[in-house]
Motif scaffolding. Structure first.
Motif, PDB file in Angstrom:
ATOM      1  N   GLY A  96      63.366  86.821  21.438  1.00 56.71           N
ATOM      2  CA  GLY A  96      64.628  86.668  20.733  1.00 56.71           C
ATOM      3  C   GLY A  96      65.100  87.974  20.109  1.00 56.71           C
ATOM      4  N   SER A  97      64.170  88.713  19.509  1.00 57.63           N
ATOM      5  CA  SER A  97      64.518  89.998  18.898  1.00 57.63           C
ATOM      6  C   SER A  97      64.847  91.044  19.961  1.00 57.63           C
ATOM      7  CB  SER A  97      63.360  90.495  18.026  1.00 57.63           C
ATOM      8  OG  SER A  97      63.138  89.614  16.947  1.00 57.63           O
ATOM      9  N   VAL A  98      64.126  91.009  21.080  1.00 58.07           N
ATOM     10  CA  VAL A  98      64.411  91.948  22.169  1.00 58.07           C
ATOM     11  C   VAL A  98      65.789  91.656  22.766  1.00 58.07           C
ATOM     12  CG1 VAL A  98      63.682  92.687  24.476  1.00 58.07           C
ATOM     13  CG2 VAL A  98      61.983  92.376  22.673  1.00 58.07           C
ATOM     14  N   LEU A  99      66.159  90.382  22.821  1.00 56.07           N
ATOM     15  CA  LEU A  99      67.507  90.015  23.260  1.00 56.07           C
ATOM     16  C   LEU A  99      68.556  90.703  22.390  1.00 56.07           C
ATOM     17  CD1 LEU A  99      68.893  86.516  24.145  1.00 56.07           C
ATOM     18  CD2 LEU A  99      69.920  87.765  22.259  1.00 56.07           C
ATOM     19  N   ALA A 100      68.364  90.616  21.071  1.00 58.66           N
ATOM     20  CA  ALA A 100      69.318  91.246  20.150  1.00 58.66           C
ATOM     21  C   ALA A 100      69.313  92.764  20.314  1.00 58.66           C
ATOM     22  CB  ALA A 100      68.972  90.868  18.713  1.00 58.66           C
ATOM     23  N   LEU A 101      68.133  93.343  20.518  1.00 55.66           N
ATOM     24  CA  LEU A 101      68.017  94.787  20.685  1.00 55.66           C
ATOM     25  C   LEU A 101      68.806  95.261  21.897  1.00 55.66           C
ATOM     26  CD1 LEU A 101      66.672  97.507  19.905  1.00 55.66           C
ATOM     27  CD2 LEU A 101      64.754  96.858  21.399  1.00 55.66           C
ATOM     28  N   ALA A 102      68.581  94.622  23.043  1.00 53.69           N
ATOM     29  CA  ALA A 102      69.278  95.025  24.266  1.00 53.69           C
ATOM     30  C   ALA A 102      70.782  94.839  24.134  1.00 53.69           C
ATOM     31  CB  ALA A 102      68.748  94.224  25.458  1.00 53.69           C
ATOM     32  N   GLY A 103      71.195  93.715  23.561  1.00 53.67           N
ATOM     33  CA  GLY A 103      72.611  93.432  23.426  1.00 53.67           C
ATOM     34  C   GLY A 103      73.313  94.410  22.505  1.00 53.67           C
ATOM     35  N   CYS A 104      72.679  94.720  21.366  1.00 51.20           N
ATOM     36  CA  CYS A 104      73.321  95.606  20.402  1.00 51.20           C
ATOM     37  C   CYS A 104      73.297  97.067  20.851  1.00 51.20           C
ATOM     38  CB  CYS A 104      72.657  95.447  19.031  1.00 51.20           C
ATOM     39  SG  CYS A 104      73.100  93.900  18.204  1.00 51.20           S
ATOM     40  N   VAL A 105      72.241  97.490  21.537  1.00 50.75           N
ATOM     41  CA  VAL A 105      72.218  98.843  22.093  1.00 50.75           C
ATOM     42  C   VAL A 105      73.351  98.998  23.102  1.00 50.75           C
ATOM     43  CG1 VAL A 105      70.937 100.405  23.616  1.00 50.75           C
ATOM     44  CG2 VAL A 105      69.775  99.321  21.689  1.00 50.75           C
ATOM     45  N   THR A 106      73.505  98.004  23.960  1.00 51.29           N
ATOM     46  CA  THR A 106      74.587  98.036  24.948  1.00 51.29           C
ATOM     47  C   THR A 106      75.951  98.078  24.269  1.00 51.29           C
ATOM     48  OG1 THR A 106      73.229  96.769  26.523  1.00 51.29           O
ATOM     49  CG2 THR A 106      75.608  96.822  26.913  1.00 51.29           C
ATOM     50  N   VAL A 117      64.837  97.167  13.794  1.00 51.64           N
ATOM     51  CA  VAL A 117      65.557  98.295  14.392  1.00 51.64           C
ATOM     52  C   VAL A 117      67.024  97.940  14.584  1.00 51.64           C
ATOM     53  CG1 VAL A 117      65.804  99.651  16.508  1.00 51.64           C
ATOM     54  CG2 VAL A 117      63.544  99.318  15.507  1.00 51.64           C
ATOM     55  N   VAL A 118      67.287  96.736  15.081  1.00 52.22           N
ATOM     56  CA  VAL A 118      68.670  96.304  15.298  1.00 52.22           C
ATOM     57  C   VAL A 118      69.440  96.268  13.983  1.00 52.22           C
ATOM     58  CG1 VAL A 118      70.129  94.377  16.004  1.00 52.22           C
ATOM     59  CG2 VAL A 118      68.138  94.982  17.369  1.00 52.22           C
ATOM     60  N   LEU A 119      68.842  95.684  12.964  1.00 52.96           N
ATOM     61  CA  LEU A 119      69.528  95.557  11.676  1.00 52.96           C
ATOM     62  C   LEU A 119      69.784  96.920  11.030  1.00 52.96           C
ATOM     63  CD1 LEU A 119      67.626  92.463  10.235  1.00 52.96           C
ATOM     64  CD2 LEU A 119      69.974  92.529  11.099  1.00 52.96           C
ATOM     65  N   VAL A 120      68.855  97.865  11.275  1.00 50.70           N
ATOM     66  CA  VAL A 120      69.022  99.194  10.692  1.00 50.70           C
ATOM     67  C   VAL A 120      70.175  99.943  11.343  1.00 50.70           C
ATOM     68  CG1 VAL A 120      67.973 101.489  10.512  1.00 50.70           C
ATOM     69  CG2 VAL A 120      66.666  99.473   9.838  1.00 50.70           C
ATOM     70  N   PHE A 121      70.177 100.027  12.688  1.00 48.10           N
ATOM     71  CA  PHE A 121      71.198 100.871  13.315  1.00 48.10           C
ATOM     72  C   PHE A 121      72.575 100.205  13.380  1.00 48.10           C
ATOM     73  CE2 PHE A 121      69.982  98.997  17.510  1.00 48.10           C
ATOM     74  CZ  PHE A 121      71.238  98.796  18.055  1.00 48.10           C
ATOM     75  N   THR A 122      72.632  98.878  13.168  1.00 51.39           N
ATOM     76  CA  THR A 122      73.934  98.225  13.098  1.00 51.39           C
ATOM     77  C   THR A 122      74.375  98.006  11.655  1.00 51.39           C
ATOM     78  OG1 THR A 122      72.977  95.989  13.094  1.00 51.39           O
ATOM     79  CG2 THR A 122      73.512  96.970  15.247  1.00 51.39           C
ATOM     80  N   ASP A 123      73.456  98.276  10.721  1.00 51.85           N
ATOM     81  CA  ASP A 123      73.712  97.989   9.304  1.00 51.85           C
ATOM     82  C   ASP A 123      74.071  96.517   9.117  1.00 51.85           C
ATOM     83  OD1 ASP A 123      73.734  98.767   6.657  1.00 51.85           O
ATOM     84  OD2 ASP A 123      75.867  99.259   6.654  1.00 51.85           O
ATOM     85  N   ALA A 124      73.466  95.678   9.990  1.00 52.10           N
ATOM     86  CA  ALA A 124      73.653  94.214   9.964  1.00 52.10           C
ATOM     87  C   ALA A 124      75.113  93.804  10.180  1.00 52.10           C
ATOM     88  CB  ALA A 124      73.121  93.623   8.656  1.00 52.10           C
ATOM     89  N   ASN A 125      75.891  94.666  10.830  1.00 53.88           N
ATOM     90  CA  ASN A 125      77.306  94.367  11.096  1.00 53.88           C
ATOM     91  C   ASN A 125      77.519  94.071  12.578  1.00 53.88           C
ATOM     92  OD1 ASN A 125      78.260  94.791   8.416  1.00 53.88           O
ATOM     93  ND2 ASN A 125      78.160  97.003   8.764  1.00 53.88           N
ATOM     94  N   THR A 126      78.457  93.200  12.854  1.00 50.53           N
ATOM     95  CA  THR A 126      78.826  92.892  14.229  1.00 50.53           C
ATOM     96  C   THR A 126      79.486  94.104  14.879  1.00 50.53           C
ATOM     97  OG1 THR A 126      79.148  90.552  13.711  1.00 50.53           O
ATOM     98  CG2 THR A 126      80.226  91.382  15.695  1.00 50.53           C
ATOM     99  N   ILE A 127      79.124  94.357  16.150  1.00 52.26           N
ATOM    100  CA  ILE A 127      79.673  95.512  16.870  1.00 52.26           C
ATOM    101  C   ILE A 127      80.797  95.037  17.788  1.00 52.26           C
ATOM    102  CG2 ILE A 127      79.129  97.406  18.434  1.00 52.26           C
ATOM    103  CD1 ILE A 127      76.195  97.065  17.619  1.00 52.26           C
TER     104      ILE A 127
END
Length: 328
Positions: A79-89, A142-152
């Motif tokens: 589930g976390s890897v899903l968020a990682l891949a999606g947010c990096v993209t 990692v996802v929460l840090v680089f997105t600052d918990a904001n929707t991209i």
């Protein structure tokens, strides 16, 4: 020659074609029939398209989870890897990176997470539960840090068309889901790599003595699980046309539930791709049908939990019966 001496033709049954997958497929057929009778809205084209989109993403993740479970492991990080891949993209897309390149980088991040999981399990001899639980926290952090918990957002329309478009009138997500299931089924049933996976799940030491490269196969299995979680992340982000830092929360439990309900054993070496797909469809159909019938979502969680317990009970019961009969 007497008629009794002639060899009898063995009738090939449903269970012979699908093995342990048959139980989940039968439950799915019964569930579809019951909901069709209970609601006029269920079997409509719009609802079937909606159901296909609902099941495809976490069904793809469930197939990746299945490969890990077949080796008697577990992957709690999907589930976390899903968020990682999606947010990096999504992050790359907002900076003008072309869609194919952004997707490849997102998938690479997911594969890297899987490789770390597999390496720690195979070469570090660490428990899969602990390793992937740690990765669950790391990837989400990692996802929460680089997105600052904001929707991209916003993201390009061309990217959104990947998950929301159709081909020959069928949602693209369903085509992708079917392709992943079929390819995985062929790999498991028809290739040496597939036989290696089952051998490791049955007895890793015996597999090693038989010449199976146990450590390399384990790393590959966790990498594939990460890759498919990444695919799910890209598709999830495409469907919403936004990068969601909290995406995929709880998906690891749904993926494990789909595998178990579809006939996979948490002790390894038992299960198949069609069963995992059927299990994913059962979970998605219960949620979809519950919404149509206005059933409280909390009751649906209870039903899914009971299905998991029943599936594990029958798996153990069948194992004890085989042991008494001297069947492995």
């Amino acid at each position: 020659m007497a008629e009794s001496a002639l060899p009898r033709k063995r009738v090939i049954g449903f269970g012979d074609l699908f093995g342990r997958d048959a139980g989940g497929i039968v439950i799915l057929i019964v569930l579809f029939g019951a909901l069709t009778l209970a609601s006029d809205q269920f079997l409509t084209a719009d609802n079937m398209a909606n159901l296909a989109r609902q099941v495809a993403i976490f069904g793809i993740i469930a197939v990746g989870e299945l490969l890990v479970i077949l080796t008697a492991g577990i992957d709690l990080s999907v589930g976390s890897v899903l968020a990682l891949a999606g947010c990096v993209t999504a992050e790359l897309l907002t900076h003008g990176v072309p869609v194919p390149v952004a997707i490849l980088v997102g998938l690479a991040a997911a594969v890297l997470a899987g490789l770390v999981n597999g390496s720690l399990v195979a070469y570090g001899a660490l428990p899969p539960f602990i390793v992937t639980l740690g990765m669950l926290g790391i990837a989400r952090g990692v996802v929460l840090v680089f997105t600052d918990a904001n929707t991209i957002q916003p993201l390009p329309d061309a990217f959104g068309d990947i998950a929301n478009g159709t081909t020959l009138g069928v949602p693209n997500l369903l085509w992708l889901f079917v392709a992943v299931v079929v390819v995985t089924a062929v790999v498991l049933r028809r290739t040496v790599f597939g036989r290696y996976i089952y051998a490791i799940g049955s007895n890793p030491e015996s597999a090693r003595l038989a010449g199976v490269p146990v450590k390399r196969v384990l790393v590959a299995v966790y990498a594939i699980s990460g890759f498919l979680a990444g695919v799910g992340g890209v598709l999830f982000t495409s469907r919403l046309n936004a990068g969601i830092p909290t995406a995929g929360t709880g998906y690891e439990l749904n993926a494990i539930a789909a595998c178990v309900i579809g006939g996979a054993s948490l002790f390894g070496a038992k299960g198949g791709a069609f069963g995992a797909a059927a299990g994913a469809l059962i979970v998605a159909t219960l949620n979809n049908g519950g919404n149509l019938l206005a059933i409280n979502a909390f009751y649906l969680q209870i039903i899914i939990g009971l299905l998991i317990l029943v599936a594990v009970f029958f798996d153990q019961w069948q194992g004890r019966l085989r042991s008494r009969r001297g069947v492995t």
